[in-house]
Write a protein that holds these residues in place. Sequence first.
Motif, PDB file in Angstrom:
ATOM      1  N   THR A   1     -17.709 -59.968  12.687  1.00  0.00           N
ATOM      2  CA  THR A   1     -17.679 -61.365  12.269  1.00  0.00           C
ATOM      3  C   THR A   1     -16.246 -61.801  11.935  1.00  0.00           C
ATOM      4  O   THR A   1     -15.324 -60.983  11.889  1.00  0.00           O
TER       5      THR A   1
ATOM      6  N   ASP B   1     -15.149 -62.638   9.094  1.00  0.00           N
ATOM      7  CA  ASP B   1     -14.722 -62.014   7.846  1.00  0.00           C
ATOM      8  C   ASP B   1     -14.792 -60.494   7.914  1.00  0.00           C
ATOM      9  O   ASP B   1     -14.898 -59.816   6.890  1.00  0.00           O
ATOM     10  N   LYS B   2     -14.707 -59.960   9.146  1.00  0.00           N
ATOM     11  CA  LYS B   2     -14.539 -58.523   9.404  1.00  0.00           C
ATOM     12  C   LYS B   2     -15.739 -57.674   8.978  1.00  0.00           C
ATOM     13  O   LYS B   2     -15.593 -56.516   8.590  1.00  0.00           O
ATOM     14  N   LYS B   3     -16.920 -58.243   9.058  1.00  0.00           N
ATOM     15  CA  LYS B   3     -18.139 -57.491   8.776  1.00  0.00           C
ATOM     16  C   LYS B   3     -18.687 -56.910  10.080  1.00  0.00           C
ATOM     17  O   LYS B   3     -18.598 -57.544  11.140  1.00  0.00           O
TER      18      LYS B   3
ATOM     19  N   TYR C   1     -20.068 -63.976   7.969  1.00  0.00           N
ATOM     20  CA  TYR C   1     -21.425 -63.428   8.003  1.00  0.00           C
ATOM     21  C   TYR C   1     -22.438 -64.336   7.312  1.00  0.00           C
ATOM     22  O   TYR C   1     -23.593 -64.427   7.740  1.00  0.00           O
TER      23      TYR C   1
ATOM     24  N   LEU D   1     -26.294 -56.615   8.621  1.00  0.00           N
ATOM     25  CA  LEU D   1     -25.087 -55.813   8.508  1.00  0.00           C
ATOM     26  C   LEU D   1     -25.439 -54.348   8.781  1.00  0.00           C
ATOM     27  O   LEU D   1     -26.495 -53.860   8.351  1.00  0.00           O
TER      28      LEU D   1
ATOM     29  N   VAL E   1     -17.275 -48.402   7.629  1.00  0.00           N
ATOM     30  CA  VAL E   1     -18.670 -48.416   7.184  1.00  0.00           C
ATOM     31  C   VAL E   1     -19.259 -47.005   7.266  1.00  0.00           C
ATOM     32  O   VAL E   1     -19.926 -46.538   6.331  1.00  0.00           O
TER      33      VAL E   1
END
Length: 304
Positions: free
Chosen positions: A75, A77-79, A116, A144, A194
């Motif tokens: 995303t 926002d780096k998700k 996200y 996520l 993650v």
Amino acid sequence: MKRKTIFNYSLVVVAFFAACHISRKNVPPIAPQPETFDTEGHRGARGLAPENTWPAFRTALDLGVTTLEMDAVITADKKVVLSHEPFFNHEISTHPDGKPVTEAEEKQLNIFKMPYAEVARFDVGMRPHPRFPQQAKMKATKPLLADIIDSVRQYMMVSRRPFPYYNIETKTQPSTDNIYHPEPAEFVELLMNVIKEKQIEEQVIIQSFDFRTLQYLHKHYPAIKTAMLIEDNDPRDLTAQLKALGFTPYIYSPAYKRVTKELVEECHALQMRIVPWTVNTREEISQLKALGVSGIISDYPDLF
């Protein structure tokens, strides 16, 4: 009766917190070994529940798969989000206001340009799927990766079943770098953040058609298992494909119609597992197992 209900609820609560705080030292993941046949639920269980959502993964787990196959995108926002396309596919997506996403607009709904919080407002489970009539319809959003890992851990701890592998595809290609996704190095680092945070390195396979992500992983994270995805129309033979990749991956994962007895023997001679995709009939599953494949990816894990 009331006292028994409270007692049972307490057990579930204890199991939940144990699942959230359990360490790898106490309960190591139980994953398929090289000699074990690997059953993989494609996008969870796409034929039975909305793809790449918790209901699909839960369905696959209930059917006893050894591996959850899934797709990752990034995303704004780096998700790390689970989605086959880096946009909202018109076949499955609905706007927050309830209007269906159209084919003409789907690629404008670029997940890489959306935070996200905005992605999570779209539904991807209520529309009847034109190619999967057995797919249950329910409200669902693109999750996520981190949340799915937590949900799987909790679910399997409470049900006292072994943890699965995660076979995660990086959805990248050179022509859409910095348009629909980051370049391979950044994409892999976001994904690995993650994986490391959730301590599932030993349970993960990273797969891709884009050899660049696999090459980056091989150089910077050599302990992570990799799978080389191969399209059905790839003109190269196995030798040429491996030469282009530059190393021998843990898994060779071709379109299932490419699989022959000779190809299986070549893979095994190289100490490489072969796991074809996407096999959706019992007859074809039986035929491929007879050829000696190491596992199978299917939209219908109830066929295994």
